[in-house]
Every structure is written in C-alpha cells, then in structure tokens.
Scaffold this active site. Structure first.
Site, PDB file in Angstrom:
ATOM      1  N   ARG A  24       0.915  -0.891  -0.357  1.00  0.00           N
ATOM      2  CA  ARG A  24       0.022   0.172  -0.305  1.00  0.00           C
ATOM      3  C   ARG A  24       0.955   1.401   0.349  1.00  0.00           C
ATOM      4  NH1 ARG A  24      -0.252   4.610   2.675  1.00  0.00           N
ATOM      5  NH2 ARG A  24       0.274   3.767   4.645  1.00  0.00           N
ATOM      6  N   ASP A  25       1.554   1.396   0.512  1.00  0.00           N
ATOM      7  CA  ASP A  25       2.233   2.789   0.987  1.00  0.00           C
ATOM      8  C   ASP A  25       3.117   2.999   0.301  1.00  0.00           C
ATOM      9  OD1 ASP A  25       2.795   5.601   2.286  1.00  0.00           O
ATOM     10  OD2 ASP A  25       3.528   4.234   3.746  1.00  0.00           O
ATOM     11  N   HIS A 215       5.376   4.566  12.326  1.00  0.00           N
ATOM     12  CA  HIS A 215       5.476   4.128  11.000  1.00  0.00           C
ATOM     13  C   HIS A 215       6.696   5.165  10.711  1.00  0.00           C
ATOM     14  CE1 HIS A 215       2.958   3.038   7.429  1.00  0.00           C
ATOM     15  NE2 HIS A 215       3.175   4.814   6.657  1.00  0.00           N
ATOM     16  N   HIS A 217       8.944   7.116   7.660  1.00  0.00           N
ATOM     17  CA  HIS A 217       9.539   7.037   6.510  1.00  0.00           C
ATOM     18  C   HIS A 217      11.204   7.304   7.019  1.00  0.00           C
ATOM     19  CE1 HIS A 217       5.903   5.996   3.789  1.00  0.00           C
ATOM     20  NE2 HIS A 217       5.786   6.880   4.981  1.00  0.00           N
ATOM     21  N   CYS A 248       4.519   9.088   0.040  1.00  0.00           N
ATOM     22  CA  CYS A 248       3.494   9.606   0.013  1.00  0.00           C
ATOM     23  C   CYS A 248       3.642  10.965  -0.978  1.00  0.00           C
ATOM     24  CB  CYS A 248       2.956  10.234   1.284  1.00  0.00           C
ATOM     25  SG  CYS A 248       1.882  10.820   1.580  1.00  0.00           S
ATOM     26  N   ASN A 257       8.993   4.162   3.406  1.00  0.00           N
ATOM     27  CA  ASN A 257       9.389   3.467   4.903  1.00  0.00           C
ATOM     28  C   ASN A 257      10.345   3.244   5.318  1.00  0.00           C
ATOM     29  OD1 ASN A 257       6.277   3.034   4.089  1.00  0.00           O
ATOM     30  ND2 ASN A 257       5.835   3.288   5.703  1.00  0.00           N
TER      31      ASN A 257
HETATM   32  P1  HMG Z   1     -13.018  14.324  -1.688  1.00  0.00           P
HETATM   33  O1  HMG Z   1     -10.847  14.317  -2.454  1.00  0.00           O
HETATM   34  O2  HMG Z   1     -12.615  15.510  -0.221  1.00  0.00           O
HETATM   35  O3  HMG Z   1     -13.961  14.191  -2.370  1.00  0.00           O
HETATM   36  O4  HMG Z   1     -12.514  13.052  -0.885  1.00  0.00           O
HETATM   37  P2  HMG Z   1     -15.593  13.917  -2.013  1.00  0.00           P
HETATM   38  O5  HMG Z   1     -15.967  13.064  -0.788  1.00  0.00           O
HETATM   39  O6  HMG Z   1     -16.403  14.722  -2.836  1.00  0.00           O
HETATM   40  O7  HMG Z   1     -15.319  12.612  -3.289  1.00  0.00           O
HETATM   41  C1  HMG Z   1     -14.971  13.165  -4.893  1.00  0.00           C
HETATM   42  C2  HMG Z   1     -14.754  11.891  -5.706  1.00  0.00           C
HETATM   43  O8  HMG Z   1     -14.452  10.646  -4.981  1.00  0.00           O
HETATM   44  C3  HMG Z   1     -16.489  11.389  -6.354  1.00  0.00           C
HETATM   45  O9  HMG Z   1     -16.497  11.167  -7.304  1.00  0.00           O
HETATM   46  C4  HMG Z   1     -16.361  10.153  -5.217  1.00  0.00           C
HETATM   47  O10 HMG Z   1     -17.296   8.893  -5.402  1.00  0.00           O
HETATM   48  C5  HMG Z   1     -14.990   9.647  -4.905  1.00  0.00           C
HETATM   49  P3  HMG Z   1     -16.950  11.244  -8.229  1.00  0.00           P
HETATM   50  O11 HMG Z   1     -18.569  12.157  -8.003  1.00  0.00           O
HETATM   51  O12 HMG Z   1     -16.092  12.656  -8.133  1.00  0.00           O
HETATM   52  O13 HMG Z   1     -17.055  10.504  -9.146  1.00  0.00           O
HETATM   53  N1  HMG Z   1     -14.614   8.858  -3.830  1.00  0.00           N
HETATM   54  C6  HMG Z   1     -14.452   7.792  -3.271  1.00  0.00           C
HETATM   55  N2  HMG Z   1     -14.459   7.214  -4.485  1.00  0.00           N
HETATM   56  C7  HMG Z   1     -13.391   5.428  -3.818  1.00  0.00           C
HETATM   57  N3  HMG Z   1     -13.544   5.340  -2.632  1.00  0.00           N
HETATM   58  C8  HMG Z   1     -13.935   5.963  -1.995  1.00  0.00           C
HETATM   59  C9  HMG Z   1     -14.149   7.176  -1.892  1.00  0.00           C
HETATM   60  N4  HMG Z   1     -14.913   8.415  -1.324  1.00  0.00           N
HETATM   61  C10 HMG Z   1     -14.045   9.727  -2.250  1.00  0.00           C
HETATM   62  N5  HMG Z   1     -13.550   5.877  -1.137  1.00  0.00           N
HETATM   63  C11 HMG Z   1     -11.291  11.580   0.336  1.00  0.00           C
HETATM   64  C12 HMG Z   1     -12.326  12.584   0.395  1.00  0.00           C
HETATM   65  C13 HMG Z   1     -10.500  11.224   1.808  1.00  0.00           C
HETATM   66  C14 HMG Z   1     -12.347  10.357  -0.098  1.00  0.00           C
HETATM   67  C15 HMG Z   1      -9.928  11.667  -1.123  1.00  0.00           C
HETATM   68  O14 HMG Z   1      -9.330  12.926  -0.872  1.00  0.00           O
HETATM   69  C16 HMG Z   1      -9.320  10.501  -1.113  1.00  0.00           C
HETATM   70  O15 HMG Z   1      -9.284   9.274  -1.178  1.00  0.00           O
HETATM   71  N6  HMG Z   1      -7.264  11.255  -0.392  1.00  0.00           N
HETATM   72  C17 HMG Z   1      -6.778   9.957  -0.454  1.00  0.00           C
HETATM   73  C18 HMG Z   1      -5.672   9.653   0.458  1.00  0.00           C
HETATM   74  C19 HMG Z   1      -4.648   9.012   0.604  1.00  0.00           C
HETATM   75  O16 HMG Z   1      -4.694   7.775  -0.057  1.00  0.00           O
HETATM   76  N7  HMG Z   1      -3.860   9.525   0.583  1.00  0.00           N
HETATM   77  C20 HMG Z   1      -2.464   8.388   0.771  1.00  0.00           C
HETATM   78  C21 HMG Z   1      -2.573   7.598   1.515  1.00  0.00           C
HETATM   79  S1  HMG Z   1      -2.207   8.277   3.581  1.00  0.00           S
HETATM   80  C22 HMG Z   1      -0.632   8.138   3.780  1.00  0.00           C
HETATM   81  O17 HMG Z   1       0.311   7.705   2.579  1.00  0.00           O
HETATM   82  C23 HMG Z   1      -0.339   8.357   4.884  1.00  0.00           C
HETATM   83  C24 HMG Z   1       0.187   7.031   5.982  1.00  0.00           C
HETATM   84  O18 HMG Z   1       1.269   6.149   5.483  1.00  0.00           O
HETATM   85  C25 HMG Z   1       0.930   7.496   7.270  1.00  0.00           C
HETATM   86  C26 HMG Z   1       1.897   8.432   7.055  1.00  0.00           C
HETATM   87  O19 HMG Z   1       3.293   7.897   6.380  1.00  0.00           O
HETATM   88  O20 HMG Z   1       1.985   9.698   7.547  1.00  0.00           O
HETATM   89  C27 HMG Z   1      -0.906   6.223   5.961  1.00  0.00           C
HETATM   90 MG    MG Z   2       3.188   6.412   5.061  1.00  0.00          MG
END
Ligand code: HMG
Ligand code: MG
Length: 314
Positions: A24-25, A215, A217, A248, A257
């Site tokens: 995933r990450d 966690h 990086h 990320c 990571n």
């Molecule tokens: P949003 O951007 O606020 O928009 O979503 P929305 O809720 O208005 O939805 C917009 C569109 O996305 C819509 O589709 C929804 O249906 C769709 P449209 O009508 O435009 O065709 N949608 C989805 N589709 C599939 N699955 C869903 C979903 N939700 C909405 N669950 C949201 C908010 C959080 C969903 C969005 O901003 C998002 O997906 N962000 C992704 C962030 C991400 O994945 N970041 C990387 C992971 S975090 C990380 O790496 C850190 C970590 O490793 C720890 C660390 O290292 O610090 C964990």
């Molecule tokens: Mg991470």
C-alpha cells in the site's frame, strides 16, 4: 559475559509485530504497477511469517489511481491462515468497498497538521475525526478492527514542526473513537531519536505502548535509529515496507518507509522475536524491484542479494 551484562541493561520487548505496508504505502507512489505484480508481491509476503499485510487502499481513484484496483487485489491473493489483510478506508464509501472485497481489517488516517490534512484528505482535522465516527462504528459492527494512522508526528511539509502535545491529543481522539492501535507516522522522515522520544513520552501518557505502532519513513536515514529509540521505550509494533518501497503522494520528496529487511536484521541482532523470515522478505523485495526495474534501497536487501549471488556462483 560482557555482552550479556550489556544486553541485560537495555530494556527491549521480547517480541515485535511487523505491519508490512509495502503493497500500500510502497506502491501508492509508483507510476504504474500491474495487478499481477501486486498479487505476486502479497502472495510472496504471505509465506514469510508476517501476520499483518496492508494490501491496498479504498480511496478516491482520482486522487490515488495506483490503488484503484485494491478490490481486485484482495480478491485475487491467496490468503494464509493467521494473516490479516488490511486496507485504508477514509470514509464510509471506502469502508463498504473494503468489506465487500473481503478486507480483514481497515484503517482510518488523520493528520497532526491542518495543511497536510487538507491536501491528503480534503478536510480539516476536526472534520476528519467526525468522518471517521461512522466508519469505525460500521467497521466494528461488521466485526472488523480499525487501526488509526496519524501523519506528520514530527514535521509537516507545509506547516513545519508538530508539537508532541498535538500528536498526543489527536492520537487520544482516535483511540477514544475506537481505533485499537494508533500508528504514529513520521511522514517526511525528519524525526530524530530525541524528538521521537519526546513525542512518544507525551503520547504514552494517554495511550499504552502496546496500543501504539511507529511508522517511520526514511528520507533522512533516521528511521532505524528512531525505531531503536521506540523499542527501548516499549513500542512493540513497527510498520515497514519490503525493500524500502514507498512515499506519500501528498508529501513531495518523502522517501519510502524503513525497509522490512532492515527492521528484521536489527531485531534479530537485538534478540527480539519477529516470527518473520528475512530471506523470504528479501526474495519478495528482489522480485517486486525487478518488476519495477529498480534496485532495492535497503542495504540489508542488497547485502543479502550479494551473498545469495556469491553462494550460487560457487
Ligand atoms: P474528496 O476529495 O473530499 O471528495 O474525498 P468527495 O468526497 O467529494 O468525492 C470526490 C470523488 O471521489 C467522488 O467521485 C467520490 O465518489 C469519490 P465523483 O463523483 O467525482 O466521480 N470517492 C471515492 N471513490 C472511491 N473510494 C472512496 C471514495 N471517496 C470518495 N473511498 C477522500 C475525500 C479522503 C476520499 C479523498 O481525498 C482521497 O481519497 N484521498 C486519498 C488520500 C490518500 O490515499 N493518501 C495516501 C494515503 S495516507 C498516507 O500515505 C500516510 C500514511 O502512510 C501514514 C504516514 O506515512 O504518515 C498512512
Ligand atoms: Mg506512510
């Protein structure tokens, strides 16, 4: 004799749980990885002794297209008894998709900083907490445990240094919502042992060490030092990524990571049990890196590879 008395003077856990986040990450930051490669990676990891593999993310495919096939990944992998295959679920839509794909555990993810929260999940920290309430309740009703990630526990790429008090406050909120474990993310890898120790000391006033994970990086090469620091304080769950894959999409320049191979080598040297076969992890890493056309960034992985090649050429 000398070594024994030295070892006895360092307090460390006897056993550590590894949460493998490479699929995933690691892969969320890669340009394009085939479904076949993802499934092969998770299948290779599944026979290493790992008990927790993060297999994908049910997030917006417009934001992170690399994870758009997570449902297929979860459907096609060969599941092993005793292994948890988890996924990120930022909202109820993601949770429903994760449940129908058969995720065995889910995770919500918040940030300690407002700017990173806005860029990563398009809402404020308070809004994200409100958004997680129905996710956690519905997951628990469906019999799934929920992990809580917290990003930017040392620094935010936009807002600068994070105060330990802020980390402690949000970690406690996630814990109170029902997350069984809080994974503390140094998203951009700028933390150093003293700052990590201060942060952990604050967080542990409200949450016991066995409900915390680290966690880290490895952008600045401090991840292993920080892990050692965390181990001496009582943390016994470590997130890591095979071959050090990762980054990320919303933290420019952040590297992968800490490599699982490096954590396993460290633990082995410290006499800490992980239950994971370092050679099986290394093989999984070489395989995926070959598919991605790159060399593993992990020095342990490289050293094991060199030893393996020398051995077969004899
Ligand atoms: P949003 O951007 O606020 O928009 O979503 P929305 O809720 O208005 O939805 C917009 C569109 O996305 C819509 O589709 C929804 O249906 C769709 P449209 O009508 O435009 O065709 N949608 C989805 N589709 C599939 N699955 C869903 C979903 N939700 C909405 N669950 C949201 C908010 C959080 C969903 C969005 O901003 C998002 O997906 N962000 C992704 C962030 C991400 O994945 N970041 C990387 C992971 S975090 C990380 O790496 C850190 C970590 O490793 C720890 C660390 O290292 O610090 C964990
Ligand atoms: Mg991470």
């Amino acid at each position: 004799m000398v070594i024994d008395s030295v070892a006895a003077s360092i307090l460390l856990p006897q056993k550590v749980n590894i949460v493998e986040v490479g699929a995933r990450d690691g892969l969320q930051n890669e340009a394009s990885v085939s479904l076949k490669t993802k499934v092969a990676l998770i299948n290779a990891l599944s026979i290493s002794g790992l008990r927790h593999i993060e297999a994908g993310a049910f997030v917006s495919p417009k934001r992170v297209p690399q994870m758009a096939d997570s449902a297929e990944v979860l459907k096609q992998i060969t599941r092993h008894k005793g292994v948890t295959y988890s996924a990120l679920t930022p909202n109820v839509q993601g949770l429903e998709a994760a449940i129908s794909a058969g995720a065995s555990e889910v995770a919500v993810f918040a940030s300690c900083s407002e700017s990173f929260s806005q860029r990563n999940i398009h809402c404020s920290i308070a809004e994200s907490i409100n958004r997680f309430v129905p996710v956690i309740n519905a997951a628990n009703t469906a019999g799934l445990r929920v992990r809580g990630y917290l990003s930017c526990v040392a620094d935010c790429p936009y807002d600068g240094a994070t105060s330990p008090a802020q980390v402690a406050a949000i970690a406690s909120e996630l814990r109170n919502l029902g997350c069984y474990q809080i994974s503390l993310g140094d998203t951009i890898g700028t933390g150093t042992p003293l700052r990590i120790a201060r942060m952990l000391e604050h967080v542990s006033k409200g949450i016991s060490f066995d409900q915390l994970a680290v966690h880290f990086h490895d952008t600045y090469g401090q991840a292993l030092a920080n892990i050692y620091q965390a181990l001496t304080m009582g943390v016994n769950t470590i997130d890591s990524s095979v071959a050090g894959l990762g980054g990320c999409p919303y933290a420019a320049g952040a590297s992968g990571n800490v490599a699982t191979e490096e954590v396993l080598f460290l633990c082995e040297g410290l006499g800490i049990e992980t239950g994971v076969d370092i050679n099986a992890i290394a093989r999984a890493g070489w395989q995926v890196c070959q598919q991605l056309n790159r060399t593993p960034v992990s020095k342990v992985s490289q050293a094991l590879r060199n030893a393996y090649l020398e051995n077969i050429s004899k």
